[in-house]
Design a protein around this motif. Structure first.
Motif, PDB file in Angstrom:
ATOM      1  N   ARG A  58      30.559  33.632  41.997  1.00  0.00           N
ATOM      2  CA  ARG A  58      29.900  34.770  42.650  1.00  0.00           C
ATOM      3  C   ARG A  58      30.460  35.024  44.042  1.00  0.00           C
ATOM      4  NH1 ARG A  58      28.465  38.271  45.297  1.00  0.00           N
ATOM      5  NH2 ARG A  58      26.467  39.378  45.398  1.00  0.00           N
ATOM      6  N   GLY A  59      30.867  33.982  44.749  1.00  0.00           N
ATOM      7  CA  GLY A  59      31.423  34.168  46.085  1.00  0.00           C
ATOM      8  C   GLY A  59      30.390  34.520  47.131  1.00  0.00           C
ATOM      9  N   ASP A  60      29.242  33.810  47.120  1.00  0.00           N
ATOM     10  CA  ASP A  60      28.165  34.129  48.062  1.00  0.00           C
ATOM     11  C   ASP A  60      28.594  34.000  49.519  1.00  0.00           C
ATOM     12  OD1 ASP A  60      26.177  34.836  46.230  1.00  0.00           O
ATOM     13  OD2 ASP A  60      25.648  32.737  45.866  1.00  0.00           O
ATOM     14  N   ARG A  61      29.418  32.992  49.819  1.00  0.00           N
ATOM     15  CA  ARG A  61      29.836  32.796  51.212  1.00  0.00           C
ATOM     16  C   ARG A  61      30.773  33.906  51.688  1.00  0.00           C
ATOM     17  NH1 ARG A  61      32.579  27.185  51.346  1.00  0.00           N
ATOM     18  NH2 ARG A  61      33.306  27.989  49.343  1.00  0.00           N
ATOM     19  N   MET A  62      31.316  34.668  50.766  1.00  0.00           N
ATOM     20  CA  MET A  62      32.221  35.761  51.107  1.00  0.00           C
ATOM     21  C   MET A  62      31.500  37.095  51.280  1.00  0.00           C
ATOM     22  SD  MET A  62      35.509  35.556  51.592  1.00  0.00           S
ATOM     23  CE  MET A  62      36.966  34.564  51.290  1.00  0.00           C
ATOM     24  N   ARG A  63      30.208  37.103  51.036  1.00  0.00           N
ATOM     25  CA  ARG A  63      29.488  38.364  51.192  1.00  0.00           C
ATOM     26  C   ARG A  63      29.567  38.812  52.651  1.00  0.00           C
ATOM     27  NH1 ARG A  63      23.753  38.127  48.209  1.00  0.00           N
ATOM     28  NH2 ARG A  63      24.003  40.373  48.526  1.00  0.00           N
ATOM     29  N   PRO A  64      29.652  40.139  52.895  1.00  0.00           N
ATOM     30  CA  PRO A  64      29.496  41.245  51.937  1.00  0.00           C
ATOM     31  C   PRO A  64      30.770  41.642  51.187  1.00  0.00           C
ATOM     32  CG  PRO A  64      29.752  42.132  54.126  1.00  0.00           C
ATOM     33  CD  PRO A  64      29.763  40.627  54.286  1.00  0.00           C
ATOM     34  N   LEU A  65      31.889  40.945  51.452  1.00  0.00           N
ATOM     35  CA  LEU A  65      33.145  41.339  50.807  1.00  0.00           C
ATOM     36  C   LEU A  65      33.044  41.284  49.288  1.00  0.00           C
ATOM     37  CD1 LEU A  65      35.762  39.494  53.065  1.00  0.00           C
ATOM     38  CD2 LEU A  65      34.948  41.852  53.246  1.00  0.00           C
ATOM     39  N   THR A  66      32.259  40.326  48.778  1.00  0.00           N
ATOM     40  CA  THR A  66      32.163  40.150  47.323  1.00  0.00           C
ATOM     41  C   THR A  66      30.980  40.886  46.702  1.00  0.00           C
ATOM     42  OG1 THR A  66      31.031  38.061  47.788  1.00  0.00           O
ATOM     43  CG2 THR A  66      33.380  37.948  47.257  1.00  0.00           C
ATOM     44  N   ASP A  67      30.317  41.725  47.473  1.00  0.00           N
ATOM     45  CA  ASP A  67      29.234  42.519  46.879  1.00  0.00           C
ATOM     46  C   ASP A  67      29.782  43.559  45.910  1.00  0.00           C
ATOM     47  OD1 ASP A  67      27.257  41.156  48.186  1.00  0.00           O
ATOM     48  OD2 ASP A  67      27.057  42.606  49.824  1.00  0.00           O
ATOM     49  N   HIS A  68      31.019  43.982  46.137  1.00  0.00           N
ATOM     50  CA  HIS A  68      31.601  45.035  45.299  1.00  0.00           C
ATOM     51  C   HIS A  68      32.962  44.652  44.725  1.00  0.00           C
ATOM     52  CE1 HIS A  68      28.397  47.594  46.805  1.00  0.00           C
ATOM     53  NE2 HIS A  68      28.743  47.267  48.028  1.00  0.00           N
ATOM     54  N   LEU A  69      33.377  43.394  44.935  1.00  0.00           N
ATOM     55  CA  LEU A  69      34.687  42.963  44.461  1.00  0.00           C
ATOM     56  C   LEU A  69      34.616  41.476  44.137  1.00  0.00           C
ATOM     57  CD1 LEU A  69      37.474  44.499  44.250  1.00  0.00           C
ATOM     58  CD2 LEU A  69      38.114  43.296  46.346  1.00  0.00           C
ATOM     59  N   PRO A  70      35.131  41.041  42.978  1.00  0.00           N
ATOM     60  CA  PRO A  70      35.149  39.600  42.697  1.00  0.00           C
ATOM     61  C   PRO A  70      36.090  38.890  43.668  1.00  0.00           C
ATOM     62  CG  PRO A  70      36.389  40.807  41.033  1.00  0.00           C
ATOM     63  CD  PRO A  70      35.708  41.834  41.882  1.00  0.00           C
ATOM     64  N   LYS A  71      35.726  37.681  44.057  1.00  0.00           N
ATOM     65  CA  LYS A  71      36.471  36.975  45.103  1.00  0.00           C
ATOM     66  C   LYS A  71      37.973  36.855  44.821  1.00  0.00           C
ATOM     67  CE  LYS A  71      35.239  32.706  46.002  1.00  0.00           C
ATOM     68  NZ  LYS A  71      34.606  31.509  46.609  1.00  0.00           N
ATOM     69  N   PRO A  72      38.412  36.576  43.589  1.00  0.00           N
ATOM     70  CA  PRO A  72      39.855  36.444  43.360  1.00  0.00           C
ATOM     71  C   PRO A  72      40.652  37.725  43.614  1.00  0.00           C
ATOM     72  CG  PRO A  72      38.634  35.380  41.600  1.00  0.00           C
ATOM     73  CD  PRO A  72      37.637  36.172  42.389  1.00  0.00           C
ATOM     74  N   LEU A  73      39.967  38.872  43.720  1.00  0.00           N
ATOM     75  CA  LEU A  73      40.675  40.122  44.014  1.00  0.00           C
ATOM     76  C   LEU A  73      40.733  40.436  45.495  1.00  0.00           C
ATOM     77  CD1 LEU A  73      39.701  42.649  41.172  1.00  0.00           C
ATOM     78  CD2 LEU A  73      41.832  41.359  41.479  1.00  0.00           C
ATOM     79  N   LEU A  74      40.144  39.602  46.345  1.00  0.00           N
ATOM     80  CA  LEU A  74      40.267  39.804  47.785  1.00  0.00           C
ATOM     81  C   LEU A  74      41.730  39.627  48.185  1.00  0.00           C
ATOM     82  CD1 LEU A  74      37.094  37.910  49.036  1.00  0.00           C
ATOM     83  CD2 LEU A  74      37.397  40.377  48.748  1.00  0.00           C
ATOM     84  N   VAL A  75      42.175  40.455  49.117  1.00  0.00           N
ATOM     85  CA  VAL A  75      43.604  40.562  49.427  1.00  0.00           C
ATOM     86  C   VAL A  75      43.984  39.731  50.646  1.00  0.00           C
ATOM     87  CG1 VAL A  75      45.419  42.166  50.150  1.00  0.00           C
ATOM     88  CG2 VAL A  75      43.808  42.822  48.351  1.00  0.00           C
ATOM     89  N   ALA A  76      45.103  39.018  50.519  1.00  0.00           N
ATOM     90  CA  ALA A  76      45.737  38.319  51.631  1.00  0.00           C
ATOM     91  C   ALA A  76      47.242  38.457  51.484  1.00  0.00           C
ATOM     92  CB  ALA A  76      45.341  36.848  51.661  1.00  0.00           C
ATOM     93  N   GLY A  77      47.913  38.852  52.541  1.00  0.00           N
ATOM     94  CA  GLY A  77      49.352  39.038  52.450  1.00  0.00           C
ATOM     95  C   GLY A  77      49.762  40.175  51.539  1.00  0.00           C
ATOM     96  N   GLY A  78      48.904  41.173  51.431  1.00  0.00           N
ATOM     97  CA  GLY A  78      49.250  42.363  50.669  1.00  0.00           C
ATOM     98  C   GLY A  78      48.981  42.297  49.181  1.00  0.00           C
ATOM     99  N   LYS A  79      48.387  41.199  48.703  1.00  0.00           N
ATOM    100  CA  LYS A  79      48.091  41.098  47.272  1.00  0.00           C
ATOM    101  C   LYS A  79      46.851  40.238  47.071  1.00  0.00           C
ATOM    102  CE  LYS A  79      52.141  39.318  46.679  1.00  0.00           C
ATOM    103  NZ  LYS A  79      53.401  38.692  46.181  1.00  0.00           N
ATOM    104  N   PRO A  80      46.139  40.429  45.951  1.00  0.00           N
ATOM    105  CA  PRO A  80      44.944  39.626  45.684  1.00  0.00           C
ATOM    106  C   PRO A  80      45.257  38.137  45.571  1.00  0.00           C
ATOM    107  CG  PRO A  80      44.986  41.566  44.269  1.00  0.00           C
ATOM    108  CD  PRO A  80      46.328  41.486  44.931  1.00  0.00           C
ATOM    109  N   LEU A  81      44.266  37.317  45.911  1.00  0.00           N
ATOM    110  CA  LEU A  81      44.437  35.869  45.832  1.00  0.00           C
ATOM    111  C   LEU A  81      44.917  35.435  44.452  1.00  0.00           C
ATOM    112  CD1 LEU A  81      41.201  34.730  47.711  1.00  0.00           C
ATOM    113  CD2 LEU A  81      43.555  34.569  48.563  1.00  0.00           C
TER     114      LEU A  81
END
Length: 233
Positions: free
Chosen positions: A10-33
């Motif tokens: 769920r990525g609770d510690r990443m909220r609010p970033l993960t309220d609308h996006l699954p954590k593995p799709l969060l971007v670093a270095g121009g691409k999702p994790l």
């Protein structure tokens, strides 16, 4: 060897970033994790991947699809909105993973290393798993397990990296459903059936927005340095 990327958290510690996006799709270095993982697995010759998903999982499927655009083949294991925890997710995905030992990676970690060292690691017939442990990061100073020669022991010392090779038959006794991995690993450790290695690499658990931001800055800086070097050449 097949690989499973765990992407159902769920990525609770990443909220609010993960309220609308699954954590593995969060971007670093121009691409999702998760794309960093897929590209490094491909370079290591691991092209048959299984990815589980739960929270906002359809967005993962929409982005990655069959994996063709990345030169890999992705099979999906849907767990419903709540998820099945790590061992439960592996247990459900066994029909997709086959009969040979397989690699598992947490979808929310990043590391700068050649993934060939994972795919080339043999698993002894008597072992259930081979785990990679890292030096304890600041956010987890106590660690999880220890290494004694090549055996992983249930006492604090090093941190479990979220990377391991597992024997599929070891999960068959589990009833389908929710199962955490740590208690199962500890049970296997009592019979000294968990091998391990110390992973010496830039390894990061991207568990908070601050850590994601720092990784993004570091990767952008490396990219800029490479670009300056190519222009200078």
């Amino acid at each position: 060897m097949k690989a499973m990327i765990l992407a159902a958290g769920r990525g609770d510690r990443m909220r609010p970033l993960t309220d609308h996006l699954p954590k593995p799709l969060l971007v670093a270095g121009g691409k999702p994790l998760i794309q960093h993982h897929i590209e490094k697995l491909k370079l290591a010759g691991i092209t048959q991947l299984v990815i589980n998903h739960a929270w906002l999982g359809q967005k993962l499927v929409d982005y990655l699809g069959s994996g063709e655009q990345f030169g890999v083949e992705i099979s999906w294991s849907a767990e419903g909105a709540a998820g099945l925890e790590t061992a439960g997710g592996i247990r459900q995905a066994l029909p997709l993973l086959g009969d040979e030992p397989f690699l598992v990676l947490n979808g929310d970690i990043w590391l700068d290393i050649d993934y060939n060292q994972f795919s080339s690691q043999p698993l002894a017939e008597s072992d259930h798993a081979h785990l990679w442990l890292v030096d304890n990061p600041p956010q987890h100073p106590q660690g999880d397990f220890s290494l004694h020669h090549d055996r992983v022991e249930d006492r604090p010392g090093l941190t479990f990296s979220g990377i391991g090779i597992y024997r599929p038959q070891s999960f068959l006794p589990l009833e389908p459903g929710v199962h955490k991995l740590a208690p199962i690993l500890r049970q296997w450790m009592t019979t000294q059936q968990v091998a391990g290695s110390h992973l010496n690499a830039d390894w990061r658990d991207i568990g908070t927005p601050e850590r994601l931001c720092q990784l993004d800055k570091d990767l952008q800086r490396v990219d800029q340095e490479l670009q300056r070097g190519s222009h200078a050449g």
